[in-house]
Design a protein around this motif. Structure first.
Motif, PDB file in Angstrom:
ATOM      1  N   ILE A 141       8.410   5.896  -9.521  1.00 23.20           N
ATOM      2  CA  ILE A 141       7.114   5.792 -10.550  1.00 23.20           C
ATOM      3  C   ILE A 141       5.857   6.876 -10.015  1.00 23.20           C
ATOM      4  O   ILE A 141       6.896   6.589  -8.650  1.00 23.20           O
ATOM      5  CB  ILE A 141       6.589   4.036 -10.804  1.00 23.20           C
ATOM      6  N   GLY A 142       5.476   7.360 -10.214  1.00 26.48           N
ATOM      7  CA  GLY A 142       4.310   8.613  -8.913  1.00 26.48           C
ATOM      8  C   GLY A 142       3.309   8.266  -9.177  1.00 26.48           C
ATOM      9  O   GLY A 142       2.460   8.156 -10.465  1.00 26.48           O
ATOM     10  N   ALA A 143       2.233   8.960  -8.739  1.00 28.33           N
ATOM     11  CA  ALA A 143       0.882   8.759  -8.930  1.00 28.33           C
ATOM     12  C   ALA A 143       0.962   9.730  -9.754  1.00 28.33           C
ATOM     13  O   ALA A 143      -0.519   9.652 -10.276  1.00 28.33           O
ATOM     14  CB  ALA A 143      -0.385   8.368  -7.347  1.00 28.33           C
ATOM     15  N   ASN A 144       1.199  10.855  -9.944  1.00 30.71           N
ATOM     16  CA  ASN A 144       0.947  11.981 -11.024  1.00 30.71           C
ATOM     17  C   ASN A 144       1.125  11.443 -12.830  1.00 30.71           C
ATOM     18  O   ASN A 144       0.484  12.116 -13.529  1.00 30.71           O
ATOM     19  CB  ASN A 144       1.300  13.257 -10.778  1.00 30.71           C
ATOM     20  N   HIS A 145       1.771  10.305 -13.188  1.00 33.38           N
ATOM     21  CA  HIS A 145       2.330   9.503 -13.986  1.00 33.38           C
ATOM     22  C   HIS A 145       1.478   9.096 -14.894  1.00 33.38           C
ATOM     23  O   HIS A 145       0.342   8.645 -14.220  1.00 33.38           O
ATOM     24  CB  HIS A 145       3.131   8.523 -13.836  1.00 33.38           C
ATOM     25  N   THR A 146       0.814   9.515 -16.409  1.00 35.23           N
ATOM     26  CA  THR A 146      -0.638   8.923 -17.059  1.00 35.23           C
ATOM     27  C   THR A 146      -0.165   7.603 -17.046  1.00 35.23           C
ATOM     28  O   THR A 146       1.459   7.233 -17.700  1.00 35.23           O
ATOM     29  CB  THR A 146      -1.194   9.871 -18.277  1.00 35.23           C
ATOM     30  N   LYS A 147      -0.784   6.668 -18.096  1.00 35.08           N
ATOM     31  CA  LYS A 147      -0.745   5.243 -18.434  1.00 35.08           C
ATOM     32  C   LYS A 147       0.046   5.434 -19.731  1.00 35.08           C
ATOM     33  O   LYS A 147       0.769   4.807 -20.309  1.00 35.08           O
ATOM     34  CB  LYS A 147      -1.948   5.029 -19.089  1.00 35.08           C
TER      35      LYS A 147
END
Length: 376
Positions: free
Chosen positions: A352-358
């Motif tokens: 999981i990355g911080a750049n992934h959206t909900k």
């Protein structure tokens, strides 16, 4: 050469053959280690471009000839000072740093106490030492102490990852430091997957576990930049004598062209973003929580809270089927099999990355839930 053909065919038959494919920007990527989403960061890109304009495309020579730039020194100082070490040395990669340290510093007079799930680069380095190797069960501090007590060898080193790359769980660094002091051993920590993610300022597991001010006289620590920093390279930190010995004796450092200075300048830019990246880490943790909450097969997950989320399928063929179906739906997932993990513990490794959206995480779980339902 005929045995190559036979062995390659055996890999295919056993679902262990690895397909190398070019990166596909059209796929939603849940397989890379870009935990903070910095791989395409424009601030870092600008720093790299400025450095190329100033210093050129490469370093031009090895680090002990003319290939060592102030850019490299600035990163070494930044990392070692932030982590409260005396000195640091910049390597092309974490893999190279691990090989270099063990081949150069550890000899046949040592006993190495190694967590069984340490990274492959550590194992490769350890194999070059001719030292006695004692592997202790994963994260089992009690067994490690029993092994240390039994040892008759005076020179010892404990070796561990901080965050384990395939399981995503964390070592108890404080207990390891206490053991290393009690039994007068060295302690080597590979913080490849901790840096950027853990700690108030993203300094990794030492900061996360409140150990930055701990005495580090017997500690060797590796920070790598191919994960959260989104670039490449690594800095190995220790006391001045250890680092200087590596500079003078490490063939992996001496007899290769130094990393381009633009890599070091990019790393320094990434490091500054990480130090000021509390919002990125908050978003990352929010995304991890959303993934775990919306995944319908929690019993298949290991009980970890970091960005590495293994889904334990435990069947090579099924792991590959799930990966293939996900790619067909536009999502890249990592299918992890032997020899990276034991044959009985094959898995889908979600990062999981911080750049992934909900919406992206919910779509990931929609596809995962469908694929897994059809395979278990």
């Amino acid at each position: 050469m005929l045995h190559f053909k036979t062995e390659l065919e055996e890999l295919r038959i056993n679902n262990l053959y690895r397909l190398q494919q070019c990166h596909d920007n059209k796929l939603l990527n849940f397989g890379e280690n870009d935990y903070l989403g910095l791989r395409k960061n424009k601030v870092i890109s600008s720093a790299i471009k400025r450095s190329i304009d100033e210093n050129g495309n490469g370093s031009g020579a090895s680090a002990l000839v003319t290939g060592y730039f102030s850019s490299h020194k600035n990163v070494e100082n930044a990392i070692s000072n932030a982590l409260n070490f005396e000195d640091g040395i910049f390597y092309q990669s974490g893999f190279t740093a691990n090989l270099s340290f063990f081949k150069t510093i550890i000899d046949s007079k040592f006993e190495i106490f190694l967590d069984k799930l340490c990274h492959a680069s550590i194992y490769e380095g350890v194999k070059n030492t001719n030292a006695k190797i004692t592997r202790y069960p994963h994260l089992n501090i009690d067994k490690l102490e029993q092994d240390l007590k039994k040892s008759k060898i005076s020179k010892k080193i404990i070796v561990t990852d901080s965050v384990f790359s395939m399981d995503g769980d964390c070592a108890d660094i404080n207990s390891l430091i206490d053991l290393s002091n009690k039994y007068k051993t060295l302690l080597f920590i590979d913080d490849a997957h901790g840096f950027g993610v853990y700690g108030k300022n993203g300094l990794g597991l030492l900061e996360h576990q409140g150990l930055l001010k701990k005495n580090k006289k017997n500690l060797i620590h590796l920070t790598t930049f191919g994960k959260s920093a989104g670039i490449t390279g690594a800095v190995l930190c220790a006391n001045k004598e250890t680092i200087e010995f590596l500079r003078q004796k490490s063939k992996d450092y001496i007899y290769t062209t130094a990393p381009p200075p633009y890599i070091a300048d990019g790393v320094l830019s990434a490091f500054q973003l990480i130090m000021n990246g509390s919002q990125l880490r908050d978003k990352l943790n929010e995304n991890i929580g959303l993934f775990k909450q919306s995944f319908k097969f929690p019993k298949l997950l290991l009980n970890v809270d970091g960005p590495i989320q293994p889904i334990m399928i435990c069947d090579n063929e099924k792991v590959l089927k799930i990966q293939k179906k996900a790619i067909q739906k536009g999502i890249y997932l990592s299918a992890i099999r032997s020899p990276t993990v034991p044959k009985s513990l094959s898995r889908i490794r979600i990062t999981i990355g911080a750049n992934h959206t909900k919406d992206e995480i919910l779509f990931l779980n929609q596809i995962l839930n469908e694929c897994i339902k059809n395979e278990i």
